[in-house]
Design a protein around this motif. Structure first.
Motif, PDB file in Angstrom:
ATOM      1  N   MET A 102     -28.287  60.867  22.001  1.00 14.20           N
ATOM      2  CA  MET A 102     -27.900  61.854  20.986  1.00 14.20           C
ATOM      3  C   MET A 102     -28.767  63.092  21.143  1.00 14.20           C
ATOM      4  N   LEU A 149     -28.385  67.532  17.202  1.00 15.36           N
ATOM      5  CA  LEU A 149     -27.664  66.666  16.264  1.00 15.36           C
ATOM      6  C   LEU A 149     -28.638  65.885  15.394  1.00 15.36           C
ATOM      7  N   ILE A 160     -19.530  66.886  10.906  1.00 18.04           N
ATOM      8  CA  ILE A 160     -20.447  66.725  12.041  1.00 18.04           C
ATOM      9  C   ILE A 160     -19.822  65.841  13.120  1.00 18.04           C
ATOM     10  N   PHE A 161     -19.269  64.706  12.700  1.00 20.54           N
ATOM     11  CA  PHE A 161     -18.661  63.795  13.671  1.00 20.54           C
ATOM     12  C   PHE A 161     -17.458  64.439  14.365  1.00 20.54           C
ATOM     13  N   SER A 199     -17.126  67.628  14.967  1.00 22.00           N
ATOM     14  CA  SER A 199     -17.656  68.617  15.925  1.00 22.00           C
ATOM     15  C   SER A 199     -18.192  67.961  17.189  1.00 22.00           C
ATOM     16  N   GLN A 200     -18.554  66.671  17.081  1.00 23.65           N
ATOM     17  CA  GLN A 200     -19.071  65.933  18.237  1.00 23.65           C
ATOM     18  C   GLN A 200     -17.948  65.296  19.056  1.00 23.65           C
ATOM     19  N   PHE A 214     -15.778  62.965  18.010  1.00 23.15           N
ATOM     20  CA  PHE A 214     -15.462  61.562  17.694  1.00 23.15           C
ATOM     21  C   PHE A 214     -13.956  61.436  17.492  1.00 23.15           C
ATOM     22  N   PRO A 247     -17.705  56.004  19.456  1.00 20.19           N
ATOM     23  CA  PRO A 247     -18.759  56.534  20.331  1.00 20.19           C
ATOM     24  C   PRO A 247     -19.858  55.513  20.595  1.00 20.19           C
ATOM     25  N   TYR A 256     -22.243  54.588  12.646  1.00 21.22           N
ATOM     26  CA  TYR A 256     -22.887  55.288  13.743  1.00 21.22           C
ATOM     27  C   TYR A 256     -24.394  55.164  13.538  1.00 21.22           C
TER      28      TYR A 256
END
Length: 271
Positions: free
Chosen positions: A1, A5, A38-39, A41-42, A44, A211, A219
């Protein structure tokens, strides 16, 4: 990670922990919408991003609830006989809630959470204790308390909350003082988080596309970052609450919750 983040998650944990201590609200109302963003944007998988946000938020409550219960117990504010009557239903309900959540797609789950946040925000804006002539000064017998615990557990597990948004009003309308209601409600957070977390792990165990670092729908890297930060910041929020008038701050925060609810509705519409 990535370090960026981690930094974002730590800041989120510090803010939610401080707000929970300052305003007496559950961190899940803040964490779930922001973790969803957030997830997303990553990158997921969109089909399960809200499930992961709710599950991760609920798992954080497992850690924060322990310090909260200890603080209330030291003050002698917890009505343990009442809590023990609620807990059996809470345990069953907090397992069922994630089962229901896992059966819903992202659109419906995001919309459901948005409704929950709006309800909580309106309650904060209209916060008042029931009048003496409005309260029912008797608690139900054991079967009724188990049923109440079941409802508390199902709804809390479904939206990733600690149960205070239902438990405190329920006990208040049954004649329990607000201080005892809040303290007794804090006890519910531990079984809700424990059994709800295990249920979310079970429901997401065989889901494909989650992920790396996921344990079911949880997570884990986010859990660790959020839990450490929120546990550290919550006591500062609680101490600050005793040194300032937070009434206006609660109103401002309620409007922020309404904005977060709009985001969840947008997420539902765009899913």
């Amino acid at each position: 990670m990535a370090l960026e983040l981690i930094a974002i998650l730590v800041i989120l944990g510090l803010c939610t922990g401080f707000a929970a201590g300052l305003l007496g609200i559950g961190g899940g109302m803040i964490m779930v919408p922001l973790l969803t963003a957030i997830f997303s944007s990553q990158g997921f998988v969109s089909d399960h991003v809200v499930h992961m946000a709710i599950a991760t938020s609920l798992s954080v409550i497992f850690f924060t609830s322990m310090s909260s219960v200890y603080a209330h117990h030291k003050r002698g504010a917890i009505l343990w006989p009442v809590a023990l009557l609620l807990i059996p239903g809470v345990i069953i309900g907090s397992w069922i809630g994630p089962v229901i959540a896992a059966s819903l797609n992202t659109r419906y789950l995001a919309a459901l959470f948005g409704v929950f946040v709006i309800f909580s925000a309106i309650k904060m804006l209209k916060k008042k204790a029931p009048r003496a002539d409005e309260a029912d000064n008797t608690l139900p017998k054991a079967p009724g308390m188990t049923a109440a615990g079941l409802v508390i557990g199902v709804l809390s597990g479904l939206v990733g909350a600690g149960g205070g948004f239902i438990t405190v009003p329920f006990l208040g309308w049954r004649g329990v003082s607000i201080h005892n209601a809040v303290a007794t409600s804090a006890v519910m957070g531990f079984p809700i988080a424990l059994f709800g977390t295990v249920s979310y792990i079970h429901q997401g165990w065989d889901v494909q596309g989650l992920p790396a670092g996921s344990l079911g729908f949880i997570y884990v890297p986010a859990l660790l970052s959020l839990a450490v930060a929120s546990v550290l910041s919550a006591p500062f929020g609680a101490r600050t609450a005793h040194t300032m008038n937070v009434k206006q701050l609660r109103s401002t925060f309620a409007y922020l919750l309404l904005l977060l609810a709009l985001y969840m509705f947008w997420k539902a519409a765009s899913a």
